[in-house]
Design a protein around this motif. Structure first.
Motif, PDB file in Angstrom:
ATOM      1  N   PHE A  76       0.913  -1.043  -0.205  1.00  0.00           N
ATOM      2  CA  PHE A  76       0.445  -0.449  -0.254  1.00  0.00           C
ATOM      3  C   PHE A  76       0.969   1.309   0.295  1.00  0.00           C
ATOM      4  O   PHE A  76       1.795   1.356   0.813  1.00  0.00           O
ATOM      5  N   SER A  77       0.669   2.449  -0.922  1.00  0.00           N
ATOM      6  CA  SER A  77       1.300   2.861  -0.932  1.00  0.00           C
ATOM      7  C   SER A  77       0.355   4.529  -0.113  1.00  0.00           C
ATOM      8  O   SER A  77      -0.263   4.929  -1.284  1.00  0.00           O
ATOM      9  N   TRP A  78       0.983   5.242   0.839  1.00  0.00           N
ATOM     10  CA  TRP A  78       0.060   6.306   1.828  1.00  0.00           C
ATOM     11  C   TRP A  78      -0.156   7.105   0.673  1.00  0.00           C
ATOM     12  O   TRP A  78      -0.295   8.637   0.880  1.00  0.00           O
ATOM     13  N   THR A  79       1.534   7.757   0.413  1.00  0.00           N
ATOM     14  CA  THR A  79       1.454   9.169  -0.199  1.00  0.00           C
ATOM     15  C   THR A  79       0.700   9.480  -1.975  1.00  0.00           C
ATOM     16  O   THR A  79      -0.274  10.142  -1.935  1.00  0.00           O
ATOM     17  N   ALA A  80      -0.330   7.704  -2.459  1.00  0.00           N
ATOM     18  CA  ALA A  80      -0.563   7.859  -3.874  1.00  0.00           C
ATOM     19  C   ALA A  80      -1.955   7.529  -3.755  1.00  0.00           C
ATOM     20  O   ALA A  80      -2.624   8.190  -3.142  1.00  0.00           O
ATOM     21  N   LEU A  82     -13.285   5.030  -1.128  1.00  0.00           N
ATOM     22  CA  LEU A  82     -12.620   3.503  -1.870  1.00  0.00           C
ATOM     23  C   LEU A  82     -12.381   3.870  -2.994  1.00  0.00           C
ATOM     24  O   LEU A  82     -11.397   2.943  -2.935  1.00  0.00           O
ATOM     25  N   VAL A  83     -12.958   5.224  -3.164  1.00  0.00           N
ATOM     26  CA  VAL A  83     -11.487   4.993  -5.497  1.00  0.00           C
ATOM     27  C   VAL A  83     -10.509   5.454  -4.123  1.00  0.00           C
ATOM     28  O   VAL A  83      -9.351   4.893  -5.482  1.00  0.00           O
ATOM     29  N   GLN A  84      -9.762   6.201  -3.936  1.00  0.00           N
ATOM     30  CA  GLN A  84      -8.575   6.915  -3.437  1.00  0.00           C
ATOM     31  C   GLN A  84      -7.636   5.500  -2.603  1.00  0.00           C
ATOM     32  O   GLN A  84      -6.647   5.327  -3.100  1.00  0.00           O
ATOM     33  N   LEU A  85      -8.567   4.657  -1.754  1.00  0.00           N
ATOM     34  CA  LEU A  85      -8.011   3.452  -1.134  1.00  0.00           C
ATOM     35  C   LEU A  85      -8.149   2.340  -2.584  1.00  0.00           C
ATOM     36  O   LEU A  85      -5.731   1.637  -2.403  1.00  0.00           O
TER      37      LEU A  85
END
Length: 161
Positions: A30-34, A81-84
């Motif tokens: 998982f990329s927190w910055t993305a 959810l899309v950002q997730l």
């Protein structure tokens, strides 16, 4: 510990320093910055098509939420959810872009930080223990077994009936 994939040019040979000059290490996971910045993260990493795709996805989500007259809380949850999804798939999109540009995955290392991954990948590459070329698909030239008659999932039990 995290897995990092090493991306090099197709013609790079194991043991040569020249191949490491343009190497990229991509962390898996998982990329927190993305997740937080979305298309800006993709633009920062020069992933132009992925940035356009994510921007189009976010715009379509906002438009469809507005057209469906969603409650603001429901719209926020859908956008979250899309950002997730973007945060989960950012590394895969980065690997896909590098492979499309002629830099496939050449090695994978397990490390606690990016610096440690760089040291391990460089040491493996220069020692020649990393695979020199990507291996071909295992079933491309596989011999066929025409002599054995196998019907069904369990060919060895066919004769015991």
């Amino acid at each position: 510990m995290r897995t990092y994939t090493l991306h090099l040019d197709r013609d790079a040979l194991a043991g040569e320093v020249h191949g490491l000059e343009r190497a990229h290490l991509v962390p898996d996971g998982f990329s927190w910055t993305a997740f937080a910045y979305g298309p800006l993260w993709f633009l920062y990493h020069r992933l132009w098509l992925s940035a356009l795709g994510v921007l189009a996805l976010l715009a379509a989500t906002a438009y469809l939420g507005h057209a469906a007259a969603l409650n603001p809380v429901a719209g926020f949850v859908v956008a979250l959810l899309v950002q997730l999804l973007v945060g989960l798939e950012a590394s895969s999109l980065r690997r896909w872009t590098y492979a499309r540009r002629g830099r496939p995955v050449r090695d994978a290392v397990l490390a606690g930080s990016l610096e440690e991954a760089e040291m391990k990948a460089a040491a493996r590459w220069l020692d020649g223990t990393a695979p020199a070329r990507p291996t071909p698909a295992p079933y491309a030239n596989a011999p066929s077994r025409t002599g054995e008659a196998a019907i069904g999932m369990f060919p060895f039990s066919e004769g015991r009936r």
